[in-house]
Design a protein around this motif. Structure first.
Motif, PDB file in Angstrom:
ATOM      1  N   ARG A  39       0.841  -1.204   0.000  1.00  0.00           N
ATOM      2  CA  ARG A  39       0.000   0.000   0.000  1.00  0.00           C
ATOM      3  C   ARG A  39       0.877   1.256   0.000  1.00  0.00           C
ATOM      4  O   ARG A  39       0.648   2.201  -0.738  1.00  0.00           O
ATOM      5  N   PHE A  40       1.900   1.233   0.834  1.00  0.00           N
ATOM      6  CA  PHE A  40       2.822   2.372   0.928  1.00  0.00           C
ATOM      7  C   PHE A  40       3.436   2.669  -0.445  1.00  0.00           C
ATOM      8  O   PHE A  40       3.467   3.812  -0.892  1.00  0.00           O
ATOM      9  N   ALA A  41       3.923   1.627  -1.112  1.00  0.00           N
ATOM     10  CA  ALA A  41       4.621   1.830  -2.393  1.00  0.00           C
ATOM     11  C   ALA A  41       3.649   2.314  -3.464  1.00  0.00           C
ATOM     12  O   ALA A  41       3.995   3.168  -4.282  1.00  0.00           O
ATOM     13  N   LYS A  42       2.437   1.790  -3.442  1.00  0.00           N
ATOM     14  CA  LYS A  42       1.480   2.163  -4.488  1.00  0.00           C
ATOM     15  C   LYS A  42       0.949   3.575  -4.316  1.00  0.00           C
ATOM     16  O   LYS A  42       0.439   4.163  -5.263  1.00  0.00           O
ATOM     17  N   GLU A  43       1.072   4.106  -3.111  1.00  0.00           N
ATOM     18  CA  GLU A  43       0.619   5.482  -2.889  1.00  0.00           C
ATOM     19  C   GLU A  43       1.631   6.510  -3.391  1.00  0.00           C
ATOM     20  O   GLU A  43       1.335   7.687  -3.468  1.00  0.00           O
ATOM     21  N   ARG A  44       2.815   6.077  -3.691  1.00  0.00           N
ATOM     22  CA  ARG A  44       3.845   7.018  -4.174  1.00  0.00           C
ATOM     23  C   ARG A  44       3.673   7.253  -5.663  1.00  0.00           C
ATOM     24  O   ARG A  44       3.252   6.354  -6.395  1.00  0.00           O
TER      25      ARG A  44
END
Ligand code: SAM
Length: 204
Positions: free
Chosen positions: A58-63
């Motif tokens: 989730r963290f990576a996809k929000e970037r």
């Protein structure tokens, strides 16, 4: 001799415990005990069964775009390989040479053209490496000194105090707790916590 010895050494390539799994052939007992196994006549080709840490995903996809990351205590490399397959430049460090070797073969199979620098080493030697993200999942959180980590962001994921209350493990020193988050000046509640998992993000 274990049944299906190749699979024994590739457990990190299997999905989370309890998942449904279609298996061709006669599956060993441990596989049937761990998964919801159905015996099928034929598989549907080469497919990735292992999963990335959902909080990291989730963290990576929000970037807006991938960056540089160091995976501290990367284990057998699933998260590192997933990050690299998604365009991150990865340094993956663990003090166990076996774990690094498995990570390298995971990369060769699932993301051969990706960029990962594999390092056998102790976290303490790498914690101030200049990257966008320092990521530590289920590792020895007590080894990281907030004053020494210079990455723009730090993502720490691990077992929660609730998990410890239920199972009495792992070592309390490695739990991800509100107190640990406070030492990083981070919001413990910033990410969704589950019964099992806790996480926080620290931004420099
Ligand atoms: C529970 S595993 C987690 C692996 C991976 N991050 C994951 O989430 O699947 C913890 C890892 O931290 C590594 N580790 C523990 N102490 C370390 C140290 N001082 N330096 C480097 N790696 C360490 C272990 O070898 C192990 O692979």
């Amino acid at each position: 001799m274990a049944d299906w010895p190749d699979l024994e050494t590739s457990r990190h390539e299997l999905p989370p415990r309890g998942s449904a799994l279609g298996v061709v052939g006669d599956p060993p007992g441990w596989l049937q005990e761990t998964y919801n196994v159905t015996v099928v006549e034929q598989g549907d080709g080469k497919r990735r069964l292992w999963t990335v840490n959902p909080i990291l995903e989730r963290f990576a996809k929000e970037r807006s775009q991938p960056g540089t990351v160091i995976d501290l205590g990367c284990g057998q490399g699933r998260d590192a390989v997933w990050l690299a397959a998604n365009g991150w430049q990865v340094i993956a460090v663990d003090h166990l040479p076996d774990a690094i070797e498995r990570g390298q073969s995971l990369q060769a199979r699932y993301a051969p053209d990706s960029s990962i620098q594999w390092v056998v080493g102790d976290l303490a030697e790498w914690q101030s490496h200049p990257v966008d993200l320092a990521y530590l999942a289920y590792g020895p959180t007590h080894r990281l000194d907030p004053r020494a980590v210079t990455s723009t962001e730090v993502l720490i994921v691990g077992f929660s105090p609730a998990h410890y209350d239920r199972y009495g493990k792992p070592n309390p020193i490695d739990l991800v707790t509100p107190n640990l988050a406070a030492t990083w000046n981070a919001e413990y509640e910033e990410l969704n916590q589950t019964d099992r998992q806790a996480a926080f993000i620290h931004r420099q």
